[in-house]
Design an enzyme around this catalytic site. Structure first.
Site: not given
Ligand code: PLP
Lengths: 161, 418
Positions: B132, B209, B212, B235, B373
């Site tokens: 992401h 990270d 998900q 999430k 993203c």
């Molecule tokens: C894999 C992953 N990392 C990071 C994020 C970022 O999360 P946040 O926007 O809640 O900070 C997301 C959110 O879409 C994600 O799917």
């Protein structure tokens, strides 16, 4: 609320499948490229101005159905119009797509009134107006326009607030 | 102990679970909402909504500084929530749990706190092409500032990381690894345990990270042996504005603070300021107290249902949806990893994903369309965008059927037969 289904049905059945003025033109005097990085829509518009008359116009690129249909209908609407008429139509279309005006109040909009439904879909308004911004850029010999550029014409209303 | 008593019998009954989510009763375009955008943000159960209401009604004050009843209560509840997170991911100590504003801030905290202190010119940082943007851009900013180099683990066409290639990237200049546990765009579950072990063999710390992963499986940070683990509350059925950074205590202690301000200090004078202990060193200013407590309630809720039961149900949805969508002519599923969570990215021939999403919305179906993203991943796949259906514990087989029917209806609109 089902307004935009009508929009899809009308424009997709027709202009998405058989886009008008799709492709290159021979003696382009003005051109511009438009880009919407959010959805990846890319569009090139070329036109031939002869004594302020748009005597030929073509578009190409890759985009969603709304953008393609808008571009197709736009080329039909501005062909054989003067530059000033085209600019006036751009203003009317932008106002319509953003829901600022009622189709009935618009003089030149004609069949483009079908795009009034797009204002219900804020995330898709940019798809519909990209060709019009690109046309404006071409008429004013801007080489490129983007929905997200710093100097983005789509962030400010063309021709003042 | 959790104050939520389990009224439901042991088997997982989706109809009962749906009763807990008031938003699922919503109508969109006169159709029942079918919410398949859970990877972006999942919905909140009544238990969490009520917990937020209770907090604001009976317990709210600023934390840490007060000697009065409400401040003590709020501080206690906030720290209880930290304990819930600790147990949820099996961290060794509560001080290894840092409250942030979200997964993005958690990653940025490590970039600033660890990266800016320990990464130097010529050092290499390993990412994957699945990341992401929030696990790419902070490292690019660091690389630019320090003159460090980003190396990228490639994938195969199924969307699985090439572990051989990952291993080949290591050399004496490799100083950090930042990888996702689960891909938000494709649903791929990465073999992070093995990847972490390999990195540790080269004495390289690893940030995971987990945005998900955490909503869909039980995560044990000690078993994974990751050095950092980041995720978001929203999430998980919790509120927005709250996230978690887990870090090993020794690393957190060695790091520099990310933000300066109140609560992160021990003593302040104009001559010298000393920092507070972890986790407070990283929690400058008034934190999102209500959101942290809400996240704690969301964790209670998940644990009450059971992560194993959730994973099982979602896996059945994934298998069913994959089989049904595979049958559709002109529809291609993007991401065919063997080990996946219930995320299905797909493209419909000759129809732009945004048009798919707009028309599905007419049937009350919420999917996400775009690059999710993950532009480098889209570039690798040769796509500018996909449509993505992502499932949660409250989704049903009937909703999968509605999605499939919705996709067919989109194709019919485009074929001009409607
Ligand atoms: C894999 C992953 N990392 C990071 C994020 C970022 O999360 P946040 O926007 O809640 O900070 C997301 C959110 O879409 C994600 O799917």
């Amino acid at each position: 609320m089902s307004n935009y289904k009508d929009l899809y049905q009308e424009v997709i059945l027709d202009h998405n499948k058989k886009p008008r003025n799709y492709g290159q033109i021979e003696k382009a005097t003005h051109q511009a490229a438009g880009h919407n990085p959010l959805c990846g829509d890319h569009l090139q518009i070329a036109l031939e101005l002869n004594q302020d008359l748009i005597c030929a116009i073509g578009f190409s690129g890759e985009s969603c159905a709304i953008c393609k249909a808008s571009a197709s209908m736009m080329t039909v609407a501005v062909k054989n119009k003067t530059r000033a008429d085209a600019e006036a139509l751009i203003q009317e279309f932008l106002a319509l797509a953003k829901g600022q005006l009622n189709a009935i109040d618009l003089i030149q909009i004609g069949r483009l009134a079908v795009f009034a439904g797009i204002s219900q879909l804020p995330t898709r308004v940019k798809c519909a107006i990209l060709p019009w911004h690109t046309l404006h850029a071409a008429l004013n010999s801007g080489a490129e326009t983007s929905t997200e550029a710093e100097h983005d014409p789509m962030r400010t209303t063309i021709g003042g607030a | 102990m959790s104050n939520i008593t389990s009224q439901r019998s042991a088997p997982f009954v989706v109809a009962q679970i749906r009763q807990d989510f008031p938003i699922l009763k919503l109508k969109v375009n006169d159709k029942p909402l079918i919410y398949l955008d859970n990877a972006a943000s999942s919905q909140m159960p009544q238990q969490v909504i009520q917990r937020l209401v209770d907090y604001q009604t009976n317990e709210h004050a600023n934390i840490n500084r007060g000697v009065h009843y409400l401040s003590e209560t709020a501080t206690l509840r906030f720290e209880e929530a930290r304990g819930k997170v600790q147990r949820f991911i099996n961290a060794a100590e509560t001080r290894e749990i840092i409250f942030t504003s979200g997964c993005t801030e958690s990653i940025n905290l490590v970039m600033h706190g660890y990266g800016r202190k320990f990464i130097q010119a010529g050092d290499e940082i390993i990412l994957t092409v699945l990341e992401h943007h929030s696990n790419i851009v902070p490292w690019q900013m660091l690389a630019e500032e320090k003159g460090a180099i980003i190396r990228v683990v490639p994938i195969n066409d199924a969307g699985e990381l090439l572990i051989d290639e990952y291993q080949k990237l290591f050399n004496p200049r490799t100083k950090f690894v930042a990888i996702s546990h689960v891909s938000n765009s494709l649903g791929t579950v990465n073999p992070i345990r093995e990847m972490i072990k390999f990195a540790h063999g080269h004495k390289v710390p690893v940030l995971v990270d987990g945005a998900q992963a955490v909503p869909h499986m039980s995560v044990d940070v000690q078993d994974l042996d990751c050095d950092f683990y980041a995720f978001s509350g929203h999430k998980l059925g919790g509120p927005t504005g709250i996230g978690i950074l887990y870090g090993k205590a020794s690393l957190l202690e060695a790091m520099q603070p990310f933000k300066g301000g109140g609560d992160m200090i021990a003593v302040v004078s104009f001559a010298k300021t000393t920092y507070n202990h972890i986790p407070h060193k990283f929690e400058a200013g008034t934190p999102p107290i209500a959101a942290a407590i809400g996240l704690g309630a969301a964790i209670d809720y998940l644990l009450q249902i059971g992560m194993v039961a959730i994973a099982e149900h979602e896996h059945q949805l994934l298998e069913y949806a994959t089989a049904q969508i595979t049958k559709l002519a002109g529809v291609t599923i993007i991401g065919r990893a063997k080990n996946k969570v219930a995320v299905i990215s797909f493209v419909v021939a000759d129809i732009h994903p945004h048009d798919v999403g707009t028309l599905l919305n007419l049937d009350g179906i919420a999917v996400r369309t775009g690059h999710h993203c993950t532009q480098p991943l889209m570039h690798r796949l040769g796509l500018s965008a996909t449509s993505r259906a992502s499932f949660a514990m409250y989704n049903t087989f009937a909703e999968v059927d509605a999605l499939v029917a919705g996709i067919v209806a989109v194709q019919q609109v485009f074929a001009g037969s409607m």
